[in-house]
Design an enzyme around this catalytic site. Structure first.
Site, PDB file in Angstrom:
ATOM      1  CE1 TYR A  78       1.192  59.551   3.258  1.00 51.40           C
ATOM      2  CE2 TYR A  78       0.636  60.722   1.173  1.00 51.40           C
ATOM      3  CZ  TYR A  78       1.613  60.613   2.134  1.00 51.40           C
ATOM      4  OH  TYR A  78       2.654  61.082   1.898  1.00 51.40           O
ATOM      5  CD  GLN A 116       7.144  62.744  -0.965  1.00 53.22           C
ATOM      6  OE1 GLN A 116       6.155  62.713  -0.229  1.00 53.22           O
ATOM      7  NE2 GLN A 116       6.863  62.103  -2.291  1.00 53.22           N
ATOM      8  N   GLY A 134       0.015  70.088  -0.242  1.00 54.67           N
ATOM      9  CA  GLY A 134      -1.463  69.609   0.210  1.00 54.67           C
ATOM     10  C   GLY A 134      -2.201  70.688   0.610  1.00 54.67           C
ATOM     11  CB  SER A 148      10.066  58.540   0.876  1.00 57.66           C
ATOM     12  OG  SER A 148       9.389  59.426   1.673  1.00 57.66           O
ATOM     13  CE  LYS A 168      -2.915  77.470   7.974  1.00 55.60           C
ATOM     14  NZ  LYS A 168      -3.713  76.616   6.999  1.00 55.60           N
ATOM     15  CG  LEU A 212       3.116  76.328   1.841  1.00 57.84           C
ATOM     16  CD1 LEU A 212       1.727  76.160   1.136  1.00 57.84           C
ATOM     17  CD2 LEU A 212       3.966  77.260   1.326  1.00 57.84           C
TER      18      LEU A 212
END
Length: 327
Positions: A53, A178, A283, A150, A217, A209
């Site tokens: 990351y 994950q 996040g 993951s 949005k 999400l």
């Protein structure tokens, strides 16, 4: 914030985790500090990162904030290793690479151990036993307290977990896995989630999400300050801007209107309370967004709302994805 056991272990984590995918790249040190403080003050403990990351900057930034802002003992730090910036080899699950990557992560984080260490993805070019041995060595040496995987598919996670339970010697039981999981991406329900439930592995959903789409949005346009408008993140959001996703988002908005809450809260509460889920990883771009997500703590969706959302987002499960006796 409510705490949950991570899989079939004694480790307890906050039922919402803080993700750091964009730290050190799109999120600067000031916003990161504000988010970590808000998360900690809300009772959050699980902070998720990875060695890739921000090319390591996310871990470094988190390390700079530990102790000076939030006591290390109050956090459950999860990181990952195995992804590599090599066009010919996206993942490296070799024992040598993984252990070296863990040492580098610890140096950036400024700590002598991580609470949970994940293999970032399955490496088809390395024997699985070798990859798993790295987890055993990391836990055995105290550099990691718990271990997981993951982005493993159903047969991969089942094979890995069974090997750890059945192989001779002292093996490290897989605590967690994950993967992406949301109303827009329910693929884990085919085989990964049933395997995880059976084997006592806690699920840490990423992108709960729907890469931001479930906040509603994007219903009418792409906000200029959103990930969908970002040059490097727009391709990440684009797959969830189709007609199928739009129908699901409409249903989430309808549920939110009826409950007098936000679409974000509805979508996050749905995935948080799915069977087998330990903690969705959220996040955010800033503390304001994060606080909005953390407000879901007070919300439990009524059963009829859950059933309606299940129906509108139901994936196609056919033979042999599910138990033959149920078909």
């Amino acid at each position: 914030m409510e705490q949950r056991h991570l899989g079939r272990t004694g480790l307890r984590v906050s039922r919402i985790g803080l993700g750091t995918l964009t730290w050190g790249r799109d999120v600067d040190e000031h916003d990161a500090a504000d988010m970590l403080k808000a998360f900690w003050e809300a009772g959050g403990t699980l902070v998720d990162t990875a060695d890739v990351y921000g090319d390591g900057e996310a871990e470094y930034l988190l390390g700079q904030l530990i102790e000076g802002l939030v006591p290390r003992r109050d956090l459950i730090i999860s990181t990952k290793a195995g992804s590599v910036p090599d066009p010919d080899r996206r993942f490296n699950g070799s024992r040598g690479h993984l252990l070296a990557a863990l040492d580098a992560s610890l140096a950036r984080l400024g700590t002598d151990y991580v609470d949970v260490w994940h293999v970032h993805a399955y490496d088809p070019d390395t024997p699985l036993e070798e990859t798993l041995q790295a987890l055993d060595l990391a836990v055995g040496s105290g550099r990691a307290r718990y271990a997981g995987v993951s982005n493993f598919c159903g047969w991969q996670i089942a094979k890995a977990a069974t090997w750890q339970l059945a192989a001779p010697g002292t093996r490290t039981r897989l605590a967690s896995t994950q993967l992406e999981y949301s109303l827009l991406q329910r693929g884990v329900e085919r085989e990964v989630l049933p395997a995880a439930l059976d084997l006592g592995i806690g699920l840490l959903p990423s992108s709960p999400l729907g890469r931001g789409v479930l906040t509603a949005k994007y219903r009418n346009a792409t906000p200029p300050d959103s990930r969908g408008a970002s040059e490097h993140l727009a391709p990440f959001v684009a797959p969830y801007l189709d007609d199928t996703a739009a129908r699901i988002v409409d249903a989430v908005q309808t549920a939110a209107d009826g409950l007098a809450v936000t679409p974000l809260q509805v979508a996050l509460a749905w995935v948080r309370d799915r069977p087998g889920v330990a903690a969705p990883i959220v996040g955010a771009r800033n503390a304001q967004q994060l606080v909005a997500a953390l407000s879901v703590e007070a919300l439990t969706l009524p059963d009829e709302i859950c059933r309606a959302l299940d129906d509108v987002s139901a994936p196609v499960h056919r033979y042999p994805d599910h138990d033959w006796s149920t078909l």
